[in-house]
Design a protein around this motif. Structure first.
Motif, PDB file in Angstrom:
ATOM      1  N   ILE A 195       0.911  -1.147   0.121  1.00  0.00           N
ATOM      2  CA  ILE A 195      -0.183   0.108  -0.114  1.00  0.00           C
ATOM      3  C   ILE A 195       1.071   1.317  -0.128  1.00  0.00           C
ATOM      4  O   ILE A 195       0.801   2.042  -0.745  1.00  0.00           O
ATOM      5  CB  ILE A 195      -1.164   0.031   1.276  1.00  0.00           C
ATOM      6  CG1 ILE A 195      -2.180  -1.094   1.088  1.00  0.00           C
ATOM      7  CG2 ILE A 195      -1.380   1.321   1.631  1.00  0.00           C
ATOM      8  CD1 ILE A 195      -3.062  -1.168   1.966  1.00  0.00           C
ATOM      9  N   CYS A 196       2.077   1.226   0.860  1.00  0.00           N
ATOM     10  CA  CYS A 196       2.914   2.419   0.875  1.00  0.00           C
ATOM     11  C   CYS A 196       3.395   2.658  -0.398  1.00  0.00           C
ATOM     12  O   CYS A 196       3.379   3.812  -0.731  1.00  0.00           O
ATOM     13  CB  CYS A 196       3.989   2.246   2.024  1.00  0.00           C
ATOM     14  SG  CYS A 196       4.870   0.655   1.422  1.00  0.00           S
ATOM     15  N   ALA A 197       3.842   1.742  -1.198  1.00  0.00           N
ATOM     16  CA  ALA A 197       4.573   2.061  -2.664  1.00  0.00           C
ATOM     17  C   ALA A 197       3.372   2.480  -3.421  1.00  0.00           C
ATOM     18  O   ALA A 197       3.508   3.303  -4.323  1.00  0.00           O
ATOM     19  CB  ALA A 197       5.018   0.751  -3.145  1.00  0.00           C
ATOM     20  N   ASN A 198       2.033   2.241  -3.408  1.00  0.00           N
ATOM     21  CA  ASN A 198       0.965   2.520  -4.069  1.00  0.00           C
ATOM     22  C   ASN A 198       0.420   3.963  -3.938  1.00  0.00           C
ATOM     23  O   ASN A 198       0.015   4.416  -4.951  1.00  0.00           O
ATOM     24  CB  ASN A 198      -0.020   1.473  -3.746  1.00  0.00           C
ATOM     25  CG  ASN A 198      -0.898   1.375  -5.269  1.00  0.00           C
ATOM     26  OD1 ASN A 198      -0.279   1.318  -6.165  1.00  0.00           O
ATOM     27  ND2 ASN A 198      -2.248   1.313  -5.161  1.00  0.00           N
ATOM     28  N   VAL A 199       0.488   4.208  -2.652  1.00  0.00           N
ATOM     29  CA  VAL A 199       0.008   5.867  -2.425  1.00  0.00           C
ATOM     30  C   VAL A 199       1.194   6.714  -2.321  1.00  0.00           C
ATOM     31  O   VAL A 199       0.817   7.868  -2.305  1.00  0.00           O
ATOM     32  CB  VAL A 199      -0.631   5.802  -0.839  1.00  0.00           C
ATOM     33  CG1 VAL A 199      -1.878   4.860  -0.799  1.00  0.00           C
ATOM     34  CG2 VAL A 199       0.190   5.481   0.205  1.00  0.00           C
ATOM     35  N   CYS A 200       2.445   6.336  -2.643  1.00  0.00           N
ATOM     36  CA  CYS A 200       3.368   7.361  -2.592  1.00  0.00           C
ATOM     37  C   CYS A 200       3.256   8.197  -3.962  1.00  0.00           C
ATOM     38  O   CYS A 200       3.355   7.627  -5.069  1.00  0.00           O
ATOM     39  CB  CYS A 200       4.778   6.619  -2.695  1.00  0.00           C
ATOM     40  SG  CYS A 200       6.209   7.912  -2.547  1.00  0.00           S
TER      41      CYS A 200
ATOM     42  N   VAL B 287       5.516  10.302  -5.249  1.00  0.00           N
ATOM     43  CA  VAL B 287       6.629  10.467  -5.967  1.00  0.00           C
ATOM     44  C   VAL B 287       7.696   9.423  -6.170  1.00  0.00           C
ATOM     45  O   VAL B 287       8.703   9.112  -6.423  1.00  0.00           O
ATOM     46  CB  VAL B 287       7.474  11.533  -5.280  1.00  0.00           C
ATOM     47  CG1 VAL B 287       6.813  12.955  -5.017  1.00  0.00           C
ATOM     48  CG2 VAL B 287       7.853  11.035  -3.657  1.00  0.00           C
ATOM     49  N   LYS B 288       6.785   8.278  -5.998  1.00  0.00           N
ATOM     50  CA  LYS B 288       7.423   6.827  -6.206  1.00  0.00           C
ATOM     51  C   LYS B 288       8.927   6.631  -5.426  1.00  0.00           C
ATOM     52  O   LYS B 288       9.734   6.274  -5.787  1.00  0.00           O
ATOM     53  CB  LYS B 288       7.605   6.443  -7.578  1.00  0.00           C
ATOM     54  CG  LYS B 288       6.234   6.828  -8.540  1.00  0.00           C
ATOM     55  CD  LYS B 288       5.774   5.316  -8.744  1.00  0.00           C
ATOM     56  CE  LYS B 288       4.450   5.386  -9.229  1.00  0.00           C
ATOM     57  NZ  LYS B 288       3.309   5.682  -8.046  1.00  0.00           N
ATOM     58  N   ALA B 289       8.942   6.879  -4.098  1.00  0.00           N
ATOM     59  CA  ALA B 289       9.791   6.824  -3.377  1.00  0.00           C
ATOM     60  C   ALA B 289      10.108   5.484  -2.673  1.00  0.00           C
ATOM     61  O   ALA B 289      11.042   5.141  -2.316  1.00  0.00           O
ATOM     62  CB  ALA B 289      10.062   7.945  -2.028  1.00  0.00           C
ATOM     63  N   ILE B 290       9.009   4.863  -2.744  1.00  0.00           N
ATOM     64  CA  ILE B 290       9.021   3.365  -2.135  1.00  0.00           C
ATOM     65  C   ILE B 290       8.717   2.641  -3.351  1.00  0.00           C
ATOM     66  O   ILE B 290       7.717   2.827  -4.092  1.00  0.00           O
ATOM     67  CB  ILE B 290       7.973   3.270  -1.320  1.00  0.00           C
ATOM     68  CG1 ILE B 290       7.918   4.293  -0.089  1.00  0.00           C
ATOM     69  CG2 ILE B 290       7.764   1.730  -0.447  1.00  0.00           C
ATOM     70  CD1 ILE B 290       7.013   4.265   1.068  1.00  0.00           C
ATOM     71  N   THR B 291       9.692   1.457  -3.427  1.00  0.00           N
ATOM     72  CA  THR B 291       9.380   0.678  -4.742  1.00  0.00           C
ATOM     73  C   THR B 291       9.273  -0.856  -3.831  1.00  0.00           C
ATOM     74  O   THR B 291      10.005  -1.106  -2.789  1.00  0.00           O
ATOM     75  CB  THR B 291      10.648   0.497  -5.660  1.00  0.00           C
ATOM     76  OG1 THR B 291      11.756   0.650  -4.906  1.00  0.00           O
ATOM     77  CG2 THR B 291      10.695   1.809  -6.486  1.00  0.00           C
ATOM     78  N   MET B 292       8.624  -1.671  -4.661  1.00  0.00           N
ATOM     79  CA  MET B 292       8.593  -3.094  -4.005  1.00  0.00           C
ATOM     80  C   MET B 292       9.582  -3.935  -4.813  1.00  0.00           C
ATOM     81  O   MET B 292       9.503  -3.914  -5.940  1.00  0.00           O
ATOM     82  CB  MET B 292       7.155  -3.657  -4.389  1.00  0.00           C
ATOM     83  CG  MET B 292       6.334  -2.669  -3.484  1.00  0.00           C
ATOM     84  SD  MET B 292       6.390  -2.637  -1.656  1.00  0.00           S
ATOM     85  CE  MET B 292       5.810  -4.262  -1.176  1.00  0.00           C
ATOM     86  N   GLU B 293      10.388  -4.660  -4.049  1.00  0.00           N
ATOM     87  CA  GLU B 293      11.302  -5.453  -4.522  1.00  0.00           C
ATOM     88  C   GLU B 293      11.296  -7.137  -3.764  1.00  0.00           C
ATOM     89  O   GLU B 293      10.798  -7.030  -2.708  1.00  0.00           O
ATOM     90  CB  GLU B 293      12.806  -5.141  -4.276  1.00  0.00           C
ATOM     91  CG  GLU B 293      13.283  -4.233  -5.057  1.00  0.00           C
ATOM     92  CD  GLU B 293      14.520  -3.389  -4.903  1.00  0.00           C
ATOM     93  OE1 GLU B 293      15.345  -4.308  -3.934  1.00  0.00           O
ATOM     94  OE2 GLU B 293      14.671  -2.017  -4.973  1.00  0.00           O
ATOM     95  N   ARG B 294      11.577  -7.917  -4.750  1.00  0.00           N
ATOM     96  CA  ARG B 294      11.240  -9.320  -4.347  1.00  0.00           C
ATOM     97  C   ARG B 294      11.951  -9.906  -3.198  1.00  0.00           C
ATOM     98  O   ARG B 294      13.263  -9.385  -3.130  1.00  0.00           O
ATOM     99  CB  ARG B 294      11.367 -10.302  -5.602  1.00  0.00           C
ATOM    100  CG  ARG B 294      10.449 -11.555  -5.211  1.00  0.00           C
ATOM    101  CD  ARG B 294      10.502 -12.578  -6.218  1.00  0.00           C
ATOM    102  NE  ARG B 294       9.636 -13.789  -6.171  1.00  0.00           N
ATOM    103  CZ  ARG B 294       8.488 -13.572  -6.019  1.00  0.00           C
ATOM    104  NH1 ARG B 294       7.569 -12.753  -6.947  1.00  0.00           N
ATOM    105  NH2 ARG B 294       7.713 -14.820  -5.772  1.00  0.00           N
ATOM    106  N   GLU B 295      11.312 -10.420  -2.291  1.00  0.00           N
ATOM    107  CA  GLU B 295      12.264 -10.815  -0.981  1.00  0.00           C
ATOM    108  C   GLU B 295      13.135 -12.006  -1.366  1.00  0.00           C
ATOM    109  O   GLU B 295      13.005 -12.679  -2.040  1.00  0.00           O
ATOM    110  CB  GLU B 295      11.195 -11.269  -0.044  1.00  0.00           C
ATOM    111  CG  GLU B 295      11.816 -11.436   1.348  1.00  0.00           C
ATOM    112  CD  GLU B 295      12.092  -9.967   2.302  1.00  0.00           C
ATOM    113  OE1 GLU B 295      13.164  -9.923   2.737  1.00  0.00           O
ATOM    114  OE2 GLU B 295      11.083  -9.392   2.278  1.00  0.00           O
TER     115      GLU B 295
END
Lengths: 301, 90
Positions: free
Chosen positions: B71-76, B78-86
């Motif tokens: 959710i954090c990456a989606n609501v950001c 300025v795209k400061a949060i990206t989701m990376e595979r664990e």
């Protein structure tokens, strides 16, 4: 009110049993930010009873009483009476129930508590299904939605709980959505300052129940408001005011988006689009929403 | 914490009542501090309260309990949060 101005108070501790992307914990965090720690919560059987996690630990940093499904408002009435006897009238009593415990099973106790003018806040987080027991149909499920008990789509329209509550003529009732934290915060702050029964309903898009990816919770809530499927309003002493986007839709300053924009992302409406588009049912949903807004305009503009 | 001596069953608040929920994660949010504009949208929308708000309104992520919903990456904005595979620890 901006997001920066919201307080740091945190009563939902990390590591709860909620699904990833849960709108209930999202809503609860803001509710506790508004109400503070001097709060007692009554929770009937609903997702939140599970989110609290297992004995001997709990994820909520405030007193919570778990109670039977139909008894949320009745239990809160009891807690409120006990506090009044002890002279602790500054403590806020909150009943936090799902839409099943409000629309269907808890409506009798809720109606009773509102009629008795109990001094409490009843919050219904409405995810339009019984999610805790595994996605069954409730009185809040919209027309055409799939659930495990309405395979092929629900054939009835949802009921308007907000209008049933208004028939009680209580001091304050409101509808809001988890996607608008400032709106939710302001409404709770206002409710806290009013004596008597208060009712707040929160739209809570449920990722596993509605069948959409878990990162889209906020987007789904925003879309529900922008398409007019959900209205943000508050009723203070029988005077109704609409907030935010809903106000613009009501005054026809902006056109509401087609409902299709909202439901095409939800797996529970997939049968309306695949294998071919069910134009008839989509039209029925659209017409029903138009009727709702026409009624709002007729009564409250 | 004050313990109450009563007959009924009482649970007491604890961080991580369901264990370290960070192990549920498949995608991991990575914060780029240079891009962050301190709007705090990720902080208010995080369902788990795992985005920690610092004194100067910067945020940091509690990976021990983050469930990786994204959710954090989606609501950001300025795209400061990206989701990376664990990646699996050996």
């Amino acid at each position: 009110m901006a997001i920066k101005d919201l307080p740091d108070t945190e009563c939902v501790l990390p590591g709860s049993a909620a699904c990833p992307g849960c709108p209930a914990t999202m809503g609860l965090r803001i509710v506790f930010k508004a109400l503070g720690k001097n709060t007692i919560m009554v929770v009937p059987a609903c997702c939140t009873a599970v989110i609290e996690s297992l004995h001997p630990h709990t994820s909520f940093d405030i007193p919570v009483m778990n109670i039977a499904f139909e008894a949320a408002a009745a239990g809160a009435s009891g807690v409120e009476a006990a506090l009044r006897q002890q002279g602790k009238e500054d403590t806020t009593v909150v009943a936090w129930a799902g839409d099943g415990g409000t629309y269907d099973i808890g409506i009798q106790a809720l109606s009773g508590a509102l009629e008795r003018q109990t001094n409490f806040i009843y919050i219904c987080y409405n995810n339009q299904i019984y999610s805790n027991t595994g996605i069954q149909r409730s009185g809040a499920t919209p027309y055409g939605a799939w659930t495990t008990t309405t395979v092929g789509g629900k054939t009835e329209f949802r009921k308007e709980m907000g209008e049933i509550i208004q028939a009680h003529h209580i001091p304050y009732s409101a509808q809001t959505c988890v996607s608008y934290p400032e709106d939710l915060y302001n409404k709770l702050k206002k409710a806290k300052g009013i004596k008597g029964p208060k009712y707040i309903e929160i739209m809570a898009p449920c990722p596993p129940g509605w069948r959409f990816p878990m990162e889209k919770t906020v987007e789904m809530g925003t879309m529900a408001v922008e398409t007019g499927a959900w209205a943000l309003y508050e009723v203070e002493n029988d005077k109704m005011t609409f907030n935010g986007k809903s106000k613009l839709i009501l005054e026809k300053k902006i056109e509401r988006k087609p409902i299709e924009e909202w439901i095409k992302y939800q797996g529970r409406f997939r049968h309306l689009f695949k294998p071919e588009k069910d134009v008839k049912r989509l039209k029925a949903i659209e017409e029903h929403t138009d009727q709702m807004w026409d009624r709002y305009r007729r009564c409250y503009l | 914490m004050k313990k109450y001596n009563v007959v009924t069953t009482i649970s007491y608040p604890k961080k991580g009542a369901m264990g370290k929920t960070g192990s549920w994660r498949i995608f991991k949010p990575i914060l780029d501090k240079a891009k962050c504009v301190k709007c705090l949208r990720c902080w208010i929308y995080c369902p788990e309260a795992t985005i920690i708000r610092n004194k100067d309104d910067t945020v940091s992520i509690d990976y021990e309990y983050c469930k990786g919903c994204g959710i954090c990456a989606n609501v950001c904005k300025v795209k400061a949060i990206t989701m990376e595979r664990e990646v699996k620890k050996k």
